[in-house]
Scaffold this motif. Sequence first.
Motif, PDB file in Angstrom:
ATOM      1  N   ALA A  89      -0.679  13.796  -1.377  1.00 46.93           N
ATOM      2  CA  ALA A  89       0.290  14.249  -0.374  1.00 46.93           C
ATOM      3  C   ALA A  89      -0.108  13.803   1.030  1.00 46.93           C
ATOM      4  O   ALA A  89       0.725  13.315   1.808  1.00 46.93           O
ATOM      5  N   GLY A  90      -1.383  13.953   1.374  1.00 46.13           N
ATOM      6  CA  GLY A  90      -1.851  13.571   2.701  1.00 46.13           C
ATOM      7  C   GLY A  90      -1.749  12.081   2.945  1.00 46.13           C
ATOM      8  O   GLY A  90      -1.315  11.638   4.020  1.00 46.13           O
ATOM      9  N   LEU A  91      -2.151  11.294   1.953  1.00 46.70           N
ATOM     10  CA  LEU A  91      -2.102   9.839   2.096  1.00 46.70           C
ATOM     11  C   LEU A  91      -0.658   9.342   2.177  1.00 46.70           C
ATOM     12  O   LEU A  91      -0.353   8.416   2.932  1.00 46.70           O
ATOM     13  N   LYS A  92       0.231   9.988   1.440  1.00 47.74           N
ATOM     14  CA  LYS A  92       1.641   9.620   1.503  1.00 47.74           C
ATOM     15  C   LYS A  92       2.208   9.914   2.888  1.00 47.74           C
ATOM     16  O   LYS A  92       2.960   9.103   3.457  1.00 47.74           O
ATOM     17  N   TYR A  93       1.842  11.062   3.447  1.00 52.71           N
ATOM     18  CA  TYR A  93       2.309  11.419   4.787  1.00 52.71           C
ATOM     19  C   TYR A  93       1.795  10.414   5.817  1.00 52.71           C
ATOM     20  O   TYR A  93       2.540   9.968   6.703  1.00 52.71           O
TER      21      TYR A  93
ATOM     22  N   THR B  72      15.529   7.584  17.287  1.00 51.18           N
ATOM     23  CA  THR B  72      14.134   7.715  17.724  1.00 51.18           C
ATOM     24  C   THR B  72      13.227   6.775  16.939  1.00 51.18           C
ATOM     25  O   THR B  72      12.358   6.096  17.501  1.00 51.18           O
ATOM     26  N   TYR B  73      13.424   6.732  15.637  1.00 50.18           N
ATOM     27  CA  TYR B  73      12.641   5.849  14.758  1.00 50.18           C
ATOM     28  C   TYR B  73      12.811   4.398  15.191  1.00 50.18           C
ATOM     29  O   TYR B  73      11.835   3.635  15.284  1.00 50.18           O
ATOM     30  N   CYS B  74      14.046   3.983  15.459  1.00 53.08           N
ATOM     31  CA  CYS B  74      14.318   2.590  15.849  1.00 53.08           C
ATOM     32  C   CYS B  74      13.681   2.253  17.188  1.00 53.08           C
ATOM     33  O   CYS B  74      13.156   1.147  17.379  1.00 53.08           O
ATOM     34  N   ILE B  75      13.728   3.213  18.132  1.00 49.58           N
ATOM     35  CA  ILE B  75      13.118   2.965  19.447  1.00 49.58           C
ATOM     36  C   ILE B  75      11.605   2.807  19.314  1.00 49.58           C
ATOM     37  O   ILE B  75      11.001   1.910  19.925  1.00 49.58           O
ATOM     38  N   VAL B  76      10.984   3.660  18.515  1.00 45.61           N
ATOM     39  CA  VAL B  76       9.527   3.555  18.294  1.00 45.61           C
ATOM     40  C   VAL B  76       9.185   2.221  17.646  1.00 45.61           C
ATOM     41  O   VAL B  76       8.220   1.543  18.039  1.00 45.61           O
ATOM     42  N   ALA B  77       9.964   1.813  16.645  1.00 47.24           N
ATOM     43  CA  ALA B  77       9.713   0.534  15.977  1.00 47.24           C
ATOM     44  C   ALA B  77       9.872  -0.626  16.944  1.00 47.24           C
ATOM     45  O   ALA B  77       9.062  -1.563  16.953  1.00 47.24           O
ATOM     46  N   ALA B  78      10.915  -0.592  17.775  1.00 50.00           N
ATOM     47  CA  ALA B  78      11.151  -1.667  18.740  1.00 50.00           C
ATOM     48  C   ALA B  78      10.040  -1.726  19.785  1.00 50.00           C
ATOM     49  O   ALA B  78       9.590  -2.812  20.169  1.00 50.00           O
TER      50      ALA B  78
ATOM     51  N   GLU C 265       3.740   7.247   5.637  1.00 50.77           N
ATOM     52  CA  GLU C 265       5.078   7.353   6.225  1.00 50.77           C
ATOM     53  C   GLU C 265       5.034   7.283   7.744  1.00 50.77           C
ATOM     54  O   GLU C 265       6.005   6.845   8.377  1.00 50.77           O
ATOM     55  N   LEU C 266       3.917   7.674   8.345  1.00 50.33           N
ATOM     56  CA  LEU C 266       3.790   7.611   9.796  1.00 50.33           C
ATOM     57  C   LEU C 266       3.829   6.175  10.310  1.00 50.33           C
ATOM     58  O   LEU C 266       4.280   5.930  11.439  1.00 50.33           O
TER      59      LEU C 266
ATOM     60  N   MET D 158       0.824  -1.205   0.000  1.00 52.73           N
ATOM     61  CA  MET D 158       0.000   0.000   0.000  1.00 52.73           C
ATOM     62  C   MET D 158       0.863   1.262   0.000  1.00 52.73           C
ATOM     63  O   MET D 158       0.536   2.248  -0.669  1.00 52.73           O
ATOM     64  N   TYR D 159       1.975   1.230   0.715  1.00 54.32           N
ATOM     65  CA  TYR D 159       2.866   2.387   0.745  1.00 54.32           C
ATOM     66  C   TYR D 159       3.457   2.654  -0.638  1.00 54.32           C
ATOM     67  O   TYR D 159       3.443   3.784  -1.128  1.00 54.32           O
ATOM     68  N   HIS D 160       3.979   1.612  -1.274  1.00 54.21           N
ATOM     69  CA  HIS D 160       4.577   1.798  -2.597  1.00 54.21           C
ATOM     70  C   HIS D 160       3.539   2.280  -3.607  1.00 54.21           C
ATOM     71  O   HIS D 160       3.821   3.171  -4.421  1.00 54.21           O
TER      72      HIS D 160
END
Length: 331
Positions: free
Chosen positions: A30-34, A217-223, A37-38, A14-16
């Motif tokens: 633009a909104g859906l892409k943002y 920060t990204y890695c901590i949120v993912a973990a 990415e979240l 879906m992202y691609h």
Amino acid sequence: MDMLRGVAICLVVMYHCTVYMYEKYPDAFAGLKYASELVGPLRMPVLFFLSGMLLAGSIKKGPKRYALGKINNLVYPFVVWTLVLYLLYEVREIALGLPSEIELFTALVYDPWHHLWFLHYLSVYYILGYFLFKAGFVVAALVAVSLYAVGYPTGHGYFTALFMFFVAGAFANRSSNLARWIDAHEAQVVCAGLLVIALCMTGVIVGLLPMAKHNLTYCIVAAAGLPILISLTKRAEHCRIAPALAYLGRNSLVLYMVHVPVGIAIPLLIERTEWNPVLVYPAYLAVVFTACLGVVWLRQRSKSVDLMFSAEQLYPRRHKDKLARPAEPDV
């Protein structure tokens, strides 16, 4: 974990598809892409964590079968699909006059094209993982974290960050029954994960923490999100959609390989019409998933199609033995 893999691969597709539509219609998407990415931490980190969980079982098969398995199911489809995409882009250049974007030699050797980096990374991870897994958790964790500490500032954050999730998956599966442990401590795990995510996002909002793809920060949120996702998928096992997601998870390699050429081609056709791209988007996703599932169906019935994803058919005896064992995810 097939269901969780299915959720992650659906998010990737879906992202691609959203990105491909955004490239043609930036204002409309633009909104859906943002929004897509979240949920980035729920995509590739999850897939690499789950791939790492397969490491211990692969090592138990012995070094020869381990090496052959990775060559047949990672290196081989990487080469095949690099050639397939190269030919498709050459045809596109002839038919539409659009320049080809693939340098064949570099794509095969050190700069994989587009989504094929996934197989490229996994091939390297399984080489490193074979030795680090035997060295033990402490050594493996130190190596993974050290690589990230050096790699992220030097422009290799993508490779080194995902390697940490791969290593985490490998040892999470070895040290305990992860899903059962999470079941036993579900409330504490979910609350702790939500608290960590909330603190990180608060830090980002007030400007105390930077947030970028695969930074700390990204890695901590993912973990922090991983055990929450595992808990949610365990609770959803009896939902009607669970078997479908698990099926997608078991066939994740096909979906990953096929969705890109189909997803790129359709917006080229849509932009030649006067259709509203936002209204067409759900049908676009449906066509992409249908095409992927069609290839899954063909793979189960055609040796030629199966050879696009695995070299196991080139070894009839080994392939017969594989069919006699319970099916495992491709990656």
